[in-house]
Design a protein around this motif. Structure first.
Motif, mmCIF file in Angstrom:
data_model
loop_
_atom_site.group_PDB
_atom_site.id
_atom_site.type_symbol
_atom_site.label_atom_id
_atom_site.label_comp_id
_atom_site.label_asym_id
_atom_site.label_seq_id
_atom_site.Cartn_x
_atom_site.Cartn_y
_atom_site.Cartn_z
ATOM 1 N N LEU A 16 -3.497 -12.827 13.253
ATOM 2 C CA LEU A 16 -2.788 -13.170 14.483
ATOM 3 C C LEU A 16 -1.351 -12.665 14.457
ATOM 4 C CD1 LEU A 16 -4.019 -16.831 14.965
ATOM 5 C CD2 LEU A 16 -4.693 -14.820 16.284
ATOM 6 N N ALA A 17 -0.735 -12.654 13.300
ATOM 7 C CA ALA A 17 0.677 -12.288 13.188
ATOM 8 C C ALA A 17 0.889 -10.779 13.234
ATOM 9 C CB ALA A 17 1.259 -12.851 11.894
ATOM 10 N N GLN A 18 0.093 -10.027 12.476
ATOM 11 C CA GLN A 18 0.253 -8.573 12.426
ATOM 12 C C GLN A 18 -0.939 -7.978 11.687
ATOM 13 O OE1 GLN A 18 2.954 -10.191 10.426
ATOM 14 N NE2 GLN A 18 1.976 -9.915 8.471
ATOM 15 N N ALA A 19 -1.139 -6.704 11.885
ATOM 16 C CA ALA A 19 -2.186 -6.014 11.139
ATOM 17 C C ALA A 19 -1.724 -5.867 9.698
ATOM 18 C CB ALA A 19 -2.437 -4.649 11.766
ATOM 19 N N PRO A 20 -2.637 -5.964 8.739
ATOM 20 C CA PRO A 20 -2.246 -5.802 7.344
ATOM 21 C C PRO A 20 -1.657 -4.410 7.112
ATOM 22 C CG PRO A 20 -4.607 -6.301 7.543
ATOM 23 C CD PRO A 20 -4.047 -6.228 8.908
ATOM 24 N N GLY A 21 -0.701 -4.342 6.238
ATOM 25 C CA GLY A 21 -0.021 -3.081 5.945
ATOM 26 C C GLY A 21 -0.069 -2.768 4.466
ATOM 27 N N TRP A 22 1.028 -2.233 3.959
ATOM 28 C CA TRP A 22 1.100 -1.797 2.570
ATOM 29 C C TRP A 22 0.850 -2.924 1.574
ATOM 30 C CZ3 TRP A 22 4.786 -4.047 -0.467
ATOM 31 C CH2 TRP A 22 5.848 -4.674 0.184
ATOM 32 N N GLU A 23 1.057 -4.169 1.979
ATOM 33 C CA GLU A 23 0.882 -5.286 1.056
ATOM 34 C C GLU A 23 -0.567 -5.419 0.586
ATOM 35 O OE1 GLU A 23 -0.272 -6.951 4.933
ATOM 36 O OE2 GLU A 23 1.336 -5.658 4.288
ATOM 37 N N THR A 24 -1.524 -4.882 1.327
ATOM 38 C CA THR A 24 -2.914 -4.943 0.893
ATOM 39 C C THR A 24 -3.154 -4.027 -0.302
ATOM 40 O OG1 THR A 24 -3.636 -3.223 2.432
ATOM 41 C CG2 THR A 24 -3.729 -5.524 3.204
ATOM 42 N N ARG A 25 -2.226 -3.120 -0.585
ATOM 43 C CA ARG A 25 -2.322 -2.201 -1.724
ATOM 44 C C ARG A 25 -1.219 -2.476 -2.743
ATOM 45 N NH1 ARG A 25 -1.415 3.110 0.530
ATOM 46 N NH2 ARG A 25 -1.888 3.827 -1.553
ATOM 47 N N VAL A 26 -0.677 -3.676 -2.730
ATOM 48 C CA VAL A 26 0.492 -3.993 -3.549
ATOM 49 C C VAL A 26 0.236 -3.798 -5.044
ATOM 50 C CG1 VAL A 26 0.079 -6.490 -3.689
ATOM 51 C CG2 VAL A 26 2.411 -5.608 -3.806
ATOM 52 N N VAL A 27 -0.946 -4.102 -5.529
ATOM 53 C CA VAL A 27 -1.240 -3.926 -6.959
ATOM 54 C C VAL A 27 -1.217 -2.443 -7.309
ATOM 55 C CG1 VAL A 27 -2.984 -4.251 -8.764
ATOM 56 C CG2 VAL A 27 -2.505 -6.093 -7.141
ATOM 57 N N GLU A 28 -1.805 -1.624 -6.481
ATOM 58 C CA GLU A 28 -1.827 -0.173 -6.689
ATOM 59 C C GLU A 28 -0.419 0.425 -6.619
ATOM 60 O OE1 GLU A 28 -3.230 3.692 -4.069
ATOM 61 O OE2 GLU A 28 -4.180 1.763 -3.691
ATOM 62 N N LEU A 29 0.402 -0.042 -5.689
ATOM 63 C CA LEU A 29 1.747 0.491 -5.480
ATOM 64 C C LEU A 29 2.787 -0.098 -6.430
ATOM 65 C CD1 LEU A 29 1.760 0.325 -1.574
ATOM 66 C CD2 LEU A 29 1.457 2.378 -2.984
ATOM 67 N N ALA A 30 2.450 -1.190 -7.109
ATOM 68 C CA ALA A 30 3.422 -1.923 -7.929
ATOM 69 C C ALA A 30 4.130 -1.081 -8.992
ATOM 70 C CB ALA A 30 2.772 -3.147 -8.562
ATOM 71 N N PRO A 31 3.462 -0.209 -9.757
ATOM 72 C CA PRO A 31 4.203 0.561 -10.761
ATOM 73 C C PRO A 31 5.332 1.399 -10.151
ATOM 74 C CG PRO A 31 1.863 0.679 -11.221
ATOM 75 C CD PRO A 31 2.008 0.019 -9.877
ATOM 76 N N ALA A 32 5.069 2.037 -9.021
ATOM 77 C CA ALA A 32 6.103 2.835 -8.361
ATOM 78 C C ALA A 32 7.213 1.929 -7.820
ATOM 79 C CB ALA A 32 5.501 3.665 -7.233
ATOM 80 N N MET A 33 6.849 0.807 -7.211
ATOM 81 C CA MET A 33 7.857 -0.098 -6.663
ATOM 82 C C MET A 33 8.699 -0.714 -7.774
ATOM 83 S SD MET A 33 5.943 -1.876 -3.378
ATOM 84 C CE MET A 33 4.753 -2.775 -4.335
ATOM 85 N N ARG A 34 8.068 -1.044 -8.895
ATOM 86 C CA ARG A 34 8.810 -1.599 -10.037
ATOM 87 C C ARG A 34 9.814 -0.573 -10.572
ATOM 88 N NH1 ARG A 34 7.413 -6.087 -12.546
ATOM 89 N NH2 ARG A 34 8.054 -5.247 -14.562
ATOM 90 N N ALA A 35 9.419 0.701 -10.617
ATOM 91 C CA ALA A 35 10.342 1.746 -11.071
ATOM 92 C C ALA A 35 11.551 1.827 -10.151
ATOM 93 C CB ALA A 35 9.624 3.098 -11.128
ATOM 94 N N CYS A 36 11.326 1.694 -8.868
ATOM 95 C CA CYS A 36 12.425 1.756 -7.894
ATOM 96 C C CYS A 36 13.357 0.548 -8.003
ATOM 97 C CB CYS A 36 11.860 1.859 -6.484
ATOM 98 S SG CYS A 36 11.074 3.448 -6.133
ATOM 99 N N LEU A 37 12.815 -0.604 -8.329
ATOM 100 C CA LEU A 37 13.616 -1.828 -8.418
ATOM 101 C C LEU A 37 14.274 -2.025 -9.782
ATOM 102 C CD1 LEU A 37 11.225 -4.261 -6.533
ATOM 103 C CD2 LEU A 37 13.435 -3.389 -5.722
ATOM 104 N N ALA A 38 13.856 -1.266 -10.781
ATOM 105 C CA ALA A 38 14.311 -1.491 -12.164
ATOM 106 C C ALA A 38 15.826 -1.465 -12.312
ATOM 107 C CB ALA A 38 13.673 -0.467 -13.095
ATOM 108 N N THR A 39 16.511 -0.609 -11.595
ATOM 109 C CA THR A 39 17.976 -0.509 -11.716
ATOM 110 C C THR A 39 18.686 -1.028 -10.468
ATOM 111 O OG1 THR A 39 17.962 1.765 -10.893
ATOM 112 C CG2 THR A 39 17.806 1.455 -13.292
ATOM 113 N N ARG A 40 17.977 -1.837 -9.687
ATOM 114 C CA ARG A 40 18.559 -2.408 -8.471
ATOM 115 C C ARG A 40 18.426 -3.926 -8.493
ATOM 116 N NH1 ARG A 40 20.406 2.126 -8.465
ATOM 117 N NH2 ARG A 40 20.340 3.574 -6.729
ATOM 118 N N PRO A 41 19.236 -4.622 -9.335
ATOM 119 C CA PRO A 41 19.127 -6.080 -9.418
ATOM 120 C C PRO A 41 19.291 -6.728 -8.045
ATOM 121 C CG PRO A 41 20.763 -5.238 -10.978
ATOM 122 C CD PRO A 41 20.321 -4.088 -10.134
ATOM 123 N N GLY A 42 18.405 -7.648 -7.742
ATOM 124 C CA GLY A 42 18.461 -8.351 -6.463
ATOM 125 C C GLY A 42 17.852 -7.576 -5.315
ATOM 126 N N GLY A 43 17.409 -6.352 -5.559
ATOM 127 C CA GLY A 43 16.788 -5.547 -4.503
ATOM 128 C C GLY A 43 15.350 -5.973 -4.267
#
Length: 130
Positions: free
Chosen positions: A18-45
């Motif tokens: 009802l709120a919105q169509a599912p997006g990238w969050e449905t692939r969060v486990v697959e995308l997590a290594p790349a997202m973790r690399a991006c956040l590694a040097t961005r505390p609080g990001g």
């Protein structure tokens, strides 16, 4: 509540539909290594959007403390490739305000993201959580 390979918990699908169509969050486990690399040097990001980019890489839109945004290109294996600083307000994606991936839990209603082995990868919530 634990979030794994299947995406969102089944009990939430009627609400999410009802709120919105599912997006990238449905692939969060697959995308997590790349997202973790991006956040590694961005505390609080936090990652507020993620999508497939050129050459099979992942682009992550980061929301940094203070409100600045940047794009980060990373390999699915977790290797950082490039940062693109200062995303202009006009370049915001429409799905940026819907969900966020972060390395630490910042609010009680964040969902724990785990891989198949049960290792914690991060937390999924909404951008106002942090």
């Amino acid at each position: 509540m634990t979030l794994g390979r299947a995406g969102w918990p089944l009990a939430l699908w009627p609400v999410l539909a009802l709120a919105q169509a599912p997006g990238w969050e449905t692939r969060v486990v697959e995308l997590a290594p790349a997202m973790r690399a991006c956040l590694a040097t961005r505390p609080g990001g936090m990652v507020v959007a993620a999508w497939e980019a050129e050459r099979g890489l992942t682009m992550a839109r980061l929301l940094l403390p203070g409100g600045a945004r940047e794009d980060c290109l990373a390999h699915p294996n977790g290797m950082l490739v490039e940062r693109r600083e200062a995303v202009a307000e006009a370049d915001r994606r429409p799905d940026e305000a819907l969900r966020a991936f972060m390395l630490e839990r910042r609010c009680v209603d964040a969902w724990r993201v785990v891989d198949e082995a049960g290792r914690e990868l991060g937390w999924l919530a909404y951008p106002g959580c942090g």
